[in-house]
Motif scaffolding. Sequence first.
Motif, PDB file in Angstrom:
ATOM      1  N   ALA A 210       0.861  -1.408  -0.101  1.00  0.00           N
ATOM      2  CA  ALA A 210       0.091   0.184   0.078  1.00  0.00           C
ATOM      3  C   ALA A 210       0.845   1.308  -0.128  1.00  0.00           C
ATOM      4  O   ALA A 210       0.362   2.179  -0.649  1.00  0.00           O
ATOM      5  N   GLN A 211       2.232   1.101   0.742  1.00  0.00           N
ATOM      6  CA  GLN A 211       3.007   2.214   0.732  1.00  0.00           C
ATOM      7  C   GLN A 211       3.429   2.593  -0.761  1.00  0.00           C
ATOM      8  O   GLN A 211       3.516   3.775  -1.306  1.00  0.00           O
ATOM      9  N   SER A 212       3.688   1.449  -1.378  1.00  0.00           N
ATOM     10  CA  SER A 212       4.080   1.508  -2.860  1.00  0.00           C
ATOM     11  C   SER A 212       3.187   2.312  -3.683  1.00  0.00           C
ATOM     12  O   SER A 212       3.612   2.977  -4.468  1.00  0.00           O
ATOM     13  N   VAL A 213       1.975   1.753  -3.566  1.00  0.00           N
ATOM     14  CA  VAL A 213       0.797   2.240  -4.378  1.00  0.00           C
ATOM     15  C   VAL A 213       0.859   3.851  -3.867  1.00  0.00           C
ATOM     16  O   VAL A 213       0.548   4.856  -4.883  1.00  0.00           O
ATOM     17  N   ALA A 214       0.820   4.188  -2.757  1.00  0.00           N
ATOM     18  CA  ALA A 214       0.791   5.582  -2.520  1.00  0.00           C
ATOM     19  C   ALA A 214       1.997   6.429  -2.931  1.00  0.00           C
ATOM     20  O   ALA A 214       1.726   7.728  -3.317  1.00  0.00           O
ATOM     21  N   ARG A 215       2.966   5.707  -3.024  1.00  0.00           N
ATOM     22  CA  ARG A 215       4.218   6.401  -3.575  1.00  0.00           C
ATOM     23  C   ARG A 215       3.988   6.793  -5.054  1.00  0.00           C
ATOM     24  O   ARG A 215       4.471   7.847  -5.759  1.00  0.00           O
ATOM     25  N   ARG A 216       3.487   5.740  -5.812  1.00  0.00           N
ATOM     26  CA  ARG A 216       3.314   5.947  -7.177  1.00  0.00           C
ATOM     27  C   ARG A 216       2.039   7.009  -7.477  1.00  0.00           C
ATOM     28  O   ARG A 216       2.052   7.862  -8.344  1.00  0.00           O
ATOM     29  N   ARG A 217       1.278   7.094  -6.669  1.00  0.00           N
ATOM     30  CA  ARG A 217       0.245   8.295  -6.848  1.00  0.00           C
ATOM     31  C   ARG A 217       0.826   9.586  -6.285  1.00  0.00           C
ATOM     32  O   ARG A 217      -0.017  10.460  -6.296  1.00  0.00           O
ATOM     33  N   ARG A 218       2.044   9.527  -5.740  1.00  0.00           N
ATOM     34  CA  ARG A 218       2.531  10.843  -5.305  1.00  0.00           C
ATOM     35  C   ARG A 218       1.778  11.161  -4.185  1.00  0.00           C
ATOM     36  O   ARG A 218       1.514  12.803  -4.161  1.00  0.00           O
ATOM     37  N   LEU A 219       1.303  10.640  -3.229  1.00  0.00           N
ATOM     38  CA  LEU A 219       0.788  11.157  -2.044  1.00  0.00           C
ATOM     39  C   LEU A 219       1.607  11.642  -1.231  1.00  0.00           C
ATOM     40  O   LEU A 219       2.790  11.623  -1.083  1.00  0.00           O
ATOM     41  N   PRO A 220       1.320  12.892  -0.695  1.00  0.00           N
ATOM     42  CA  PRO A 220       2.163  13.557   0.330  1.00  0.00           C
ATOM     43  C   PRO A 220       2.760  12.801   1.614  1.00  0.00           C
ATOM     44  O   PRO A 220       1.916  12.055   1.939  1.00  0.00           O
ATOM     45  N   VAL A 221       3.841  13.052   2.127  1.00  0.00           N
ATOM     46  CA  VAL A 221       4.267  12.301   3.263  1.00  0.00           C
ATOM     47  C   VAL A 221       3.388  12.395   4.343  1.00  0.00           C
ATOM     48  O   VAL A 221       3.121  11.380   5.299  1.00  0.00           O
ATOM     49  N   ASP A 222       3.096  13.461   4.619  1.00  0.00           N
ATOM     50  CA  ASP A 222       2.024  13.814   5.779  1.00  0.00           C
ATOM     51  C   ASP A 222       0.823  13.654   5.606  1.00  0.00           C
ATOM     52  O   ASP A 222      -0.119  14.048   6.438  1.00  0.00           O
ATOM     53  N   ASP A 223       0.541  12.912   4.640  1.00  0.00           N
ATOM     54  CA  ASP A 223      -0.965  12.406   4.453  1.00  0.00           C
ATOM     55  C   ASP A 223      -1.289  11.398   5.362  1.00  0.00           C
ATOM     56  O   ASP A 223      -0.675  10.598   5.760  1.00  0.00           O
ATOM     57  N   PRO A 224      -2.554  11.598   5.904  1.00  0.00           N
ATOM     58  CA  PRO A 224      -3.150  10.694   7.059  1.00  0.00           C
ATOM     59  C   PRO A 224      -3.086   9.104   6.639  1.00  0.00           C
ATOM     60  O   PRO A 224      -2.325   8.402   7.244  1.00  0.00           O
ATOM     61  N   LEU A 225      -3.330   8.758   5.391  1.00  0.00           N
ATOM     62  CA  LEU A 225      -3.289   7.570   4.960  1.00  0.00           C
ATOM     63  C   LEU A 225      -1.788   6.983   4.917  1.00  0.00           C
ATOM     64  O   LEU A 225      -1.533   5.679   5.293  1.00  0.00           O
ATOM     65  N   VAL A 226      -0.930   7.698   4.381  1.00  0.00           N
ATOM     66  CA  VAL A 226       0.585   7.173   4.212  1.00  0.00           C
ATOM     67  C   VAL A 226       0.956   7.069   5.728  1.00  0.00           C
ATOM     68  O   VAL A 226       2.010   6.172   6.097  1.00  0.00           O
ATOM     69  N   GLU A 227       0.641   7.989   6.881  1.00  0.00           N
ATOM     70  CA  GLU A 227       1.025   7.809   8.129  1.00  0.00           C
ATOM     71  C   GLU A 227       0.569   6.730   8.678  1.00  0.00           C
ATOM     72  O   GLU A 227       1.398   5.785   9.428  1.00  0.00           O
ATOM     73  N   VAL A 228      -0.702   6.358   8.463  1.00  0.00           N
ATOM     74  CA  VAL A 228      -1.162   5.195   8.952  1.00  0.00           C
ATOM     75  C   VAL A 228      -0.730   3.903   8.351  1.00  0.00           C
ATOM     76  O   VAL A 228      -0.177   2.963   9.126  1.00  0.00           O
ATOM     77  N   LEU A 229      -0.291   3.744   7.208  1.00  0.00           N
ATOM     78  CA  LEU A 229       0.379   2.490   6.637  1.00  0.00           C
ATOM     79  C   LEU A 229       1.628   2.590   7.260  1.00  0.00           C
ATOM     80  O   LEU A 229       2.215   1.213   7.346  1.00  0.00           O
ATOM     81  N   ALA A 230       2.350   3.504   7.551  1.00  0.00           N
ATOM     82  CA  ALA A 230       3.695   3.325   8.072  1.00  0.00           C
ATOM     83  C   ALA A 230       3.748   2.883   9.252  1.00  0.00           C
ATOM     84  O   ALA A 230       4.541   2.180   9.698  1.00  0.00           O
ATOM     85  N   VAL A 231       2.701   3.361  10.023  1.00  0.00           N
ATOM     86  CA  VAL A 231       2.446   2.986  11.404  1.00  0.00           C
ATOM     87  C   VAL A 231       2.179   1.490  11.522  1.00  0.00           C
ATOM     88  O   VAL A 231       2.758   0.712  12.154  1.00  0.00           O
TER      89      VAL A 231
END
Length: 400
Positions: A210-231
């Motif tokens: 999911a983090q890879s998909v978020a990076r491909r979609r160029r979501l910002p690092v501080d996006d809540p979805l990206v932060e949740v996936l990292a946690v």
Amino acid sequence: MFVPILPPHRLDRLIALCGLLGGGVLIAFGVYDRPEANPLWLVLLTLVVMAALELVRRTRPVLAVTVGGLAVGACLVWGSLLATLIMYTDLLYAAVIYGTRRMSRVLHLSGGGTVLALSGLAWWWGGTAAGLLVVVVSSLLFLAPVWTGDLVRKHREEAETERLRAEQTALLSEMDRREAVVAERARMARELHDVVANHLSAIAIHATGAQSVARRRRLPVDDPLVEVLAVIRENSVQGLAEMRRMIGLLRDSGGGEADESYAAPDLAAVDTLLAKARAAGQDVGLDFELTQEGEPGAVPAPVGLAAYRIVQESLTNALKHAAPGLVRLRLEFGPEELRIAVDSPYRAEAGRELPGARAGLVGMGERAALLGGSFEAGPRGGHWSVRAVLPRGRESEGRA
């Protein structure tokens, strides 16, 4: 056998006091040898000396027997008192019980020599009848207490040996039981790793994807979805590492990761177990029957693994201990719990009481207890009965 309630030193004092009182009564009525010719003070002296020696019969047996022998000699020469002679027999008995083996041999030799000497003198001066009488009386006085003490000491040593042997057997049994529990928990630890590690690994992999998909979609690092996936990924990876370290502590190897190639079995493999049991049971006259009630549905992996191990151990015990006949296995799949029942022809035998013989029952009980279930096993209605109840949990209720 008389077991004294009083402490040893108080018992010795009681014996000495009873000897003094008994001797005093006999002296008061003149019941001693030649009261008209022998001085009273001499009879009293030997009585007091013998009573005093009773106080050291346990701690100083050599002194007690030596001085007591001199006092008895004086009694035989100047006037014997029955209480004095009885206390001397107690000193001989105590010397064999509390003294050394060498002391026992010396008393046997000295007692035999004394009997021969006294009976020889009596035969010389009084004839055959007097000699036989002295043989009987002197044997009761000098040899019977020694023989009795030797016999009691032998039985005590044998009893002590048996007690030590029983303690060693109990210790070995406890060690075998603990080893069985440790071995079973180690195997359960590896199976727990295989059950839980796959789920944690899947969570980490999906979070990474999911983090890879978020990076491909160029979501910002501080996006809540990206932060949740990292946690999620961080906690799953950390939890997997901590679980592997804990599992390593539980295993006999002392650490390390579990074998990833090992596949934890479940109830789907029960048919294979029964096939193997039937093949092995043909030689001993055993047959196996499976009855299944209810729909299995989706059984949680820990429950399926515990059920498989309980069935496996029950069938193994039946092959080892059951009498020829039919072994019935019944599985009841309920919405909230899984019930396992195994009934095999019961054959009472000594092997069930050997150290470690019930290690399998301990392991089955451990598995059921860890899942919050119940387990019992024992003879029932002419059969050896195994009953286990395993809760299926909320996860199985939602999937059924």
